[in-house]
Design a protein around this motif. Structure first.
Motif, PDB file in Angstrom:
ATOM      1  N   LEU A  36       0.837  -1.204   0.000  1.00  0.00           N
ATOM      2  CA  LEU A  36       0.000   0.000   0.000  1.00  0.00           C
ATOM      3  C   LEU A  36       0.869   1.251   0.000  1.00  0.00           C
ATOM      4  O   LEU A  36       1.809   1.354   0.793  1.00  0.00           O
ATOM      5  N   ASP A  37       0.576   2.144  -0.904  1.00  0.00           N
ATOM      6  CA  ASP A  37       1.300   3.424  -0.939  1.00  0.00           C
ATOM      7  C   ASP A  37       0.248   4.524  -0.950  1.00  0.00           C
ATOM      8  O   ASP A  37      -0.699   4.485  -1.738  1.00  0.00           O
ATOM      9  N   PHE A  90      -8.309  14.444   3.426  1.00  0.00           N
ATOM     10  CA  PHE A  90      -8.857  13.359   2.619  1.00  0.00           C
ATOM     11  C   PHE A  90      -7.701  12.707   1.874  1.00  0.00           C
ATOM     12  O   PHE A  90      -6.936  13.381   1.194  1.00  0.00           O
ATOM     13  N   LEU A  91      -7.583  11.429   2.043  1.00  0.00           N
ATOM     14  CA  LEU A  91      -6.462  10.732   1.395  1.00  0.00           C
ATOM     15  C   LEU A  91      -6.983   9.514   0.661  1.00  0.00           C
ATOM     16  O   LEU A  91      -8.104   9.060   0.893  1.00  0.00           O
ATOM     17  N   SER A  92      -6.143   9.000  -0.199  1.00  0.00           N
ATOM     18  CA  SER A  92      -6.465   7.723  -0.824  1.00  0.00           C
ATOM     19  C   SER A  92      -5.173   6.927  -0.901  1.00  0.00           C
ATOM     20  O   SER A  92      -4.106   7.434  -0.576  1.00  0.00           O
ATOM     21  N   ALA A  93      -5.317   5.671  -1.323  1.00  0.00           N
ATOM     22  CA  ALA A  93      -4.130   4.822  -1.384  1.00  0.00           C
ATOM     23  C   ALA A  93      -4.207   3.952  -2.624  1.00  0.00           C
ATOM     24  O   ALA A  93      -5.288   3.698  -3.144  1.00  0.00           O
ATOM     25  N   SER A  94      -3.045   3.513  -3.076  1.00  0.00           N
ATOM     26  CA  SER A  94      -2.985   2.553  -4.174  1.00  0.00           C
ATOM     27  C   SER A  94      -2.389   1.270  -3.615  1.00  0.00           C
ATOM     28  O   SER A  94      -1.436   1.320  -2.842  1.00  0.00           O
ATOM     29  N   ILE A  95      -2.992   0.158  -3.995  1.00  0.00           N
ATOM     30  CA  ILE A  95      -2.560  -1.122  -3.424  1.00  0.00           C
ATOM     31  C   ILE A  95      -2.206  -2.105  -4.541  1.00  0.00           C
ATOM     32  O   ILE A  95      -2.923  -2.213  -5.525  1.00  0.00           O
ATOM     33  N   GLY A  96      -1.094  -2.792  -4.367  1.00  0.00           N
ATOM     34  CA  GLY A  96      -0.706  -3.864  -5.288  1.00  0.00           C
ATOM     35  C   GLY A  96      -0.733  -5.182  -4.543  1.00  0.00           C
ATOM     36  O   GLY A  96      -0.294  -5.258  -3.399  1.00  0.00           O
ATOM     37  N   ILE A  97      -1.280  -6.207  -5.190  1.00  0.00           N
ATOM     38  CA  ILE A  97      -1.398  -7.510  -4.519  1.00  0.00           C
ATOM     39  C   ILE A  97      -0.539  -8.542  -5.243  1.00  0.00           C
ATOM     40  O   ILE A  97      -0.566  -8.626  -6.468  1.00  0.00           O
ATOM     41  N   ALA A  98       0.226  -9.307  -4.493  1.00  0.00           N
ATOM     42  CA  ALA A  98       0.917 -10.463  -5.069  1.00  0.00           C
ATOM     43  C   ALA A  98       0.774 -11.609  -4.096  1.00  0.00           C
ATOM     44  O   ALA A  98       0.709 -11.388  -2.882  1.00  0.00           O
ATOM     45  N   THR A  99       0.666 -12.823  -4.629  1.00  0.00           N
ATOM     46  CA  THR A  99       0.533 -13.965  -3.726  1.00  0.00           C
ATOM     47  C   THR A  99       1.628 -14.984  -4.009  1.00  0.00           C
ATOM     48  O   THR A  99       2.131 -15.080  -5.120  1.00  0.00           O
ATOM     49  N   ALA A 100       1.969 -15.707  -2.970  1.00  0.00           N
ATOM     50  CA  ALA A 100       2.902 -16.825  -3.128  1.00  0.00           C
ATOM     51  C   ALA A 100       2.101 -18.078  -2.772  1.00  0.00           C
ATOM     52  O   ALA A 100       1.285 -18.031  -1.857  1.00  0.00           O
ATOM     53  N   PRO A 101       2.230 -19.169  -3.460  1.00  0.00           N
ATOM     54  CA  PRO A 101       3.235 -19.430  -4.500  1.00  0.00           C
ATOM     55  C   PRO A 101       2.818 -18.988  -5.914  1.00  0.00           C
ATOM     56  O   PRO A 101       3.613 -19.136  -6.827  1.00  0.00           O
ATOM     57  N   GLU A 102       1.625 -18.430  -6.099  1.00  0.00           N
ATOM     58  CA  GLU A 102       1.169 -18.159  -7.469  1.00  0.00           C
ATOM     59  C   GLU A 102       2.093 -17.202  -8.226  1.00  0.00           C
ATOM     60  O   GLU A 102       2.498 -17.464  -9.357  1.00  0.00           O
TER      61      GLU A 102
END
Ligand code: C2E
Ligand code: CA
Ligand code: CA
Length: 727
Positions: free
Chosen positions: A314-315, A396-408
């Motif tokens: 999350l950034d 007021f803020l917002s966030a950008s989220i990147g998702i990665a999973t292991a083992p996929e």
């Protein structure tokens, strides 16, 4: 044997250090089990032997005797004992005289530095205490030796005054058989209560440490061995104390003899150090080190356990603006509020980690379905729907989220985080305030981004970027009423990409600040030349991106450029898109108001592509709306869009806002737009953007599109009265 009447030497057996007693000739008279372990010899091989046999430096005994003669004691960090195997054992030893009978004896307590584990090493104080207690012990033996009539009494007296708890515990029931007075200050309980209630000490063991203590006595203590354990007690006054215990088993006596130090102070320092090593001091969240350990541990296990781990990177979007405009203290408070809010929404199976700055990682372990990660990301984004309040101010803020999973997506922890980061960048590039799940094509996007970034930097350095100007014409006469500045690459070879693609890169890298300043200066100079050539003010538009508004110098820089070019402020129009304004409507509206106060005009660019709320038009500090080219292009395909363009025009007229239609490529579009009441047009039908000189040349040649209207729709002010002055 002369030692036999120093019965308190029994006590030395229970000392936490290897201990020997030698006579003045260096003959070993006594050695406890710890010493035998240290040197690896049997007792009969040690007793009556010359102590130098076990010492690397044979002179050390003599120098010790000399120190004893002069200083009364000797503490030496550099003594090497020789193990049976020949290995040298680095020790610290403390030596004191122990007078008993005619012969002086020497008591040496020895601690192996190599065997001391790191914790013990940190517990400097404990060493101090042992040396201290031996000192006391020998003093008492020394002072009272003549008066003591029985070994038992001597022992009790010795036990009574030393600072450590010495206890005798039944090896079967773990009941206390005997304990010295030190228990009173450490446990806060009378000594007699301990004896009358042999179980009392167990009931005071801190609940979470019960199991550890039970296991210690039942598993760790082989018959006849010695071992250490740290545990906590909760005193009757509620205070928690940490105790360090050396427990030795005496099978012949059916007893454990324990020596206990209170190490609470060491422990709390140690705990603080440990906490700081694994946590972020601001938000108290776990930090990167924690993450690395946890994630490695998990990744190793996921394959065998058929479950997955997901990392959500999350950034925060535009957080830098808060730090820059409100200061770091406010920024810090906002971060604390954000951490707390996110944490309150996460299940107990998630870890929230502060990765650095405004970056967080949410680690989901034991994931059964990948959709769980996306659900979690959705929940986290919702945390930002309400503002964060600091000092009565709402953020007021917002966030950008990147998702990665292991083992996929990843097999290693570093790949997992890297891919989550990549996905986060993709979320940013797609407009922020959203989450994206990693896929391999994102890597290509990043490579492209990096190539453009490199090309951009080189181009700026070499001065390959220049500004071209596209005419804006009066919808009725098709004569010139303004220009829009558009950046162009004029370096060698084909431009890598168009401004639509490289401007966002320049925004991210911050290069837009420098690039933007050059564009503004060029545009002001162009406006000056237009005035000189035509005698009227032909406004020149400049595109401003969001990042430029974060630059506190923006307003001064624009004023300066206007001043240096010697043009009236209304010769400049600043174009901002809806999305730029909506990112931070309060701040940007405020900045725009300040710009307008100087006389500069504001245009709302790409209208219709973003929020397109007609309702807020009246509230925004704008002079012109630019209808996006997608509307113009679809005028004859989409009735809805045609109606919308008409409605916008009508509404704008009521609000006294000008309307410009962009991307006019066909005459029928120009005609229809004129019918709708649009006042000005821009598009390839009239001209593409041309270099500075070529525009001036076209004006000189009176080429129709480049012929200024007699009365420009935007009334110009003659020079030099309205030129703004820099304060
Ligand atoms: P924009 O502000 O909407 O600029 C208008 C774009 O439409 C320009 O593209 C222009 O060449 C193009 N255009 C004008 N008439 C027609 C037409 O009839 N048909 C078609 N198909 N296109 C037409 P360009 O120069 O590629 O710029 C693209 C975008 O890049 C701009 O959109 C603007 O957002 C950004 N940009 C360009 N120059 C600058 C700059 O100097 N500063 C900043 N911050 N952004 C810029
Ligand atoms: Ca524009
Ligand atoms: Ca536009």
């Amino acid at each position: 044997m002369p030692l036999s009447h120093i019965r308190s030497l029994e006590l030395l057996e229970a000392m936490p250090d290897a201990t020997i007693v030698v006579n003045h000739r260096g003959i070993v008279l006594f050695a406890n089990d710890l010493f035998l372990q240290l040197v690896g010899f049997e007792r009969h091989e040690v007793i009556d032997e010359d102590v130098t046999r076990f010492l690397q430096d044979k002179n050390i005994f003599d120098s010790c005797m000399t120190s004893l003669g002069t200083a009364g004691s000797c503490l030496d960090h550099e003594t090497f004992f020789i193990h049976r195997s020949g290995e040298l054992i680095h020790t610290v030893k403390s030596v004191r005289p122990l007078e008993s009978g005619k012969e002086p004896f020497i008591l040496a307590s020895i601690r192996s530095l190599s065997a001391v584990d790191s914790r013990n090493r940190a517990l400097e104080e404990e060493k101090h205490l042992s040396i201290h207690s031996i000192e006391k012990l020998s003093m008492i033996v020394k002072n009272q030796k003549r008066q003591l009539t029985s070994a038992k009494r001597q022992l009790e007296e010795v036990l009574a005054v030393i600072d450590e708890i010495i206890w005798y515990i039944d090896d079967n029931t773990l009941d206390v058989i005997h304990v010295n007075r030190a228990v009173e200050s450490i446990f806060g309980v009378q000594c007699d209560d301990f004896i009358s209630n042999p179980n009392l000490w167990k009931s005071m063991v801190y609940p979470e440490d019960h199991q550890k203590v039970d296991a210690f006595f039942s598993l760790s203590m082989e018959p006849g061995t010695s071992n250490t354990i740290d545990f906590r007690i909760r005193r009757q006054d509620g205070k928690i104390r940490w105790l360090h215990n050396r427990i030795t088993h005496y099978p012949k006596l059916n007893m454990f003899i324990g020596v206990t130090h209170d190490i609470t102070e060491n422990k709390s320092t140690q705990e603080l150090i440990e906490f700081l090593a694994y946590h972020d001091p601001l938000t108290k969240l776990p930090n990167r080190v924690f993450l690395a350990e946890k994630i490695n541990d998990k990744i190793d296990r996921i394959c065998s356990e058929h479950c997955a781990v997901a990392a959500l990177f999350l950034d925060l979007d535009n957080f830098k603006y808060i730090n820059d405009s409100k200061g770091h203290e406010v920024g810090d408070e906002v971060l604390v509020l954000i951490s707390a809010r996110i944490k309150s929404q996460l299940s107990v199976h998630c870890d929230l980690i502060r990765f650095g700055g405004d970056e967080f990682i949410i680690l989901l372990t034991d994931l059964r379905q990948s959709s769980e990660a996306e659900e979690c990301a959705g929940t986290v984004l919702e945390c930002f729907s309400e503002p964060f309040n600091v000092n009565d101010e709402e953020f007021f803020l917002s966030a950008s989220i990147g998702i990665a999973t292991a083992p996929e997506h990843a097999q290693t922890s570093s790949d997992l985080i890297k891919h989550a980061d990549t996905a986060m960048y993709a979320a940013k590039r797609s407009g922020k305030n959203q989450f994206r799940t990693y896929d391999a094509t994102m890597e290509d996007d990043i490579k492209t981004f990096l190539r453009i970034e490199q090309w951009l930097k080189e181009g700026i350095k070499a001065g390959y970027f220049n500004v071209h100007y596209q005419p804006i014409v009066d919808a009725k006469t098709h004569h010139l009423i303004g220009f829009e500045s558009l950046i162009r690459y004029e370096g060698p070879g084909e431009p890598l990409t168009g401004p639509d693609n490289f401007i966002p890169v320049a925004e991210r890298t911050g290069d837009i600040i420098r690039l933007g300043a050059t564009i503004i200066q060029n545009a002001c100079r162009f406006a000056r030349h237009l005035i000189e050539l035509t005698g009227t003010c032909i406004p020149v538009s400049i595109n401003l991106s969001a990042r430029q508004f974060q630059d506190r110098q923006l307003l001064d820089m624009i004023k300066n450029a206007i001043y240096e070019a010697g043009i009236p402020p209304n010769a400049l129009v600043l174009e901002v898109t809806e999305s730029v304004i909506m990112r931070d409507i309060e701040h940007i509206s405020y900045e725009l108001d300040r710009l307008r106060e100087t006389g500069i005009k504001i245009a709302l660019d790409d209208f219709g592509t973003g929020y397109s709320s007609l309702a807020y038009l009246s509230k925004l500090p704008i002079d012109t709306i630019k209808i996006d080219q997608s509307f113009v292009r679809s005028l004859f395909h989409s009735q809805r869009n045609a109606h919308l363009v008409k409605a916008i025009t009508t509404m704008a007229k009521a609000l006294e806002i000008n309307v410009t239609a962009e991307g006019v490529e066909e005459k029928r579009h120009a005609d229809l737009l004129l019918d709708f009441g649009v006042k000005s047009l821009q598009g390839f039908l009239f001209s593409k953007a041309l270099p500075h000189e070529q525009c001036l040349e076209n004006i000189r040649r009176n080429s129709p599109v480049f012929t200024p209207v007699k009365h420009a729709s935007d009334p110009s002010t003659p020079l030099p009265d309205s030129t703004i002055h820099i304060a």
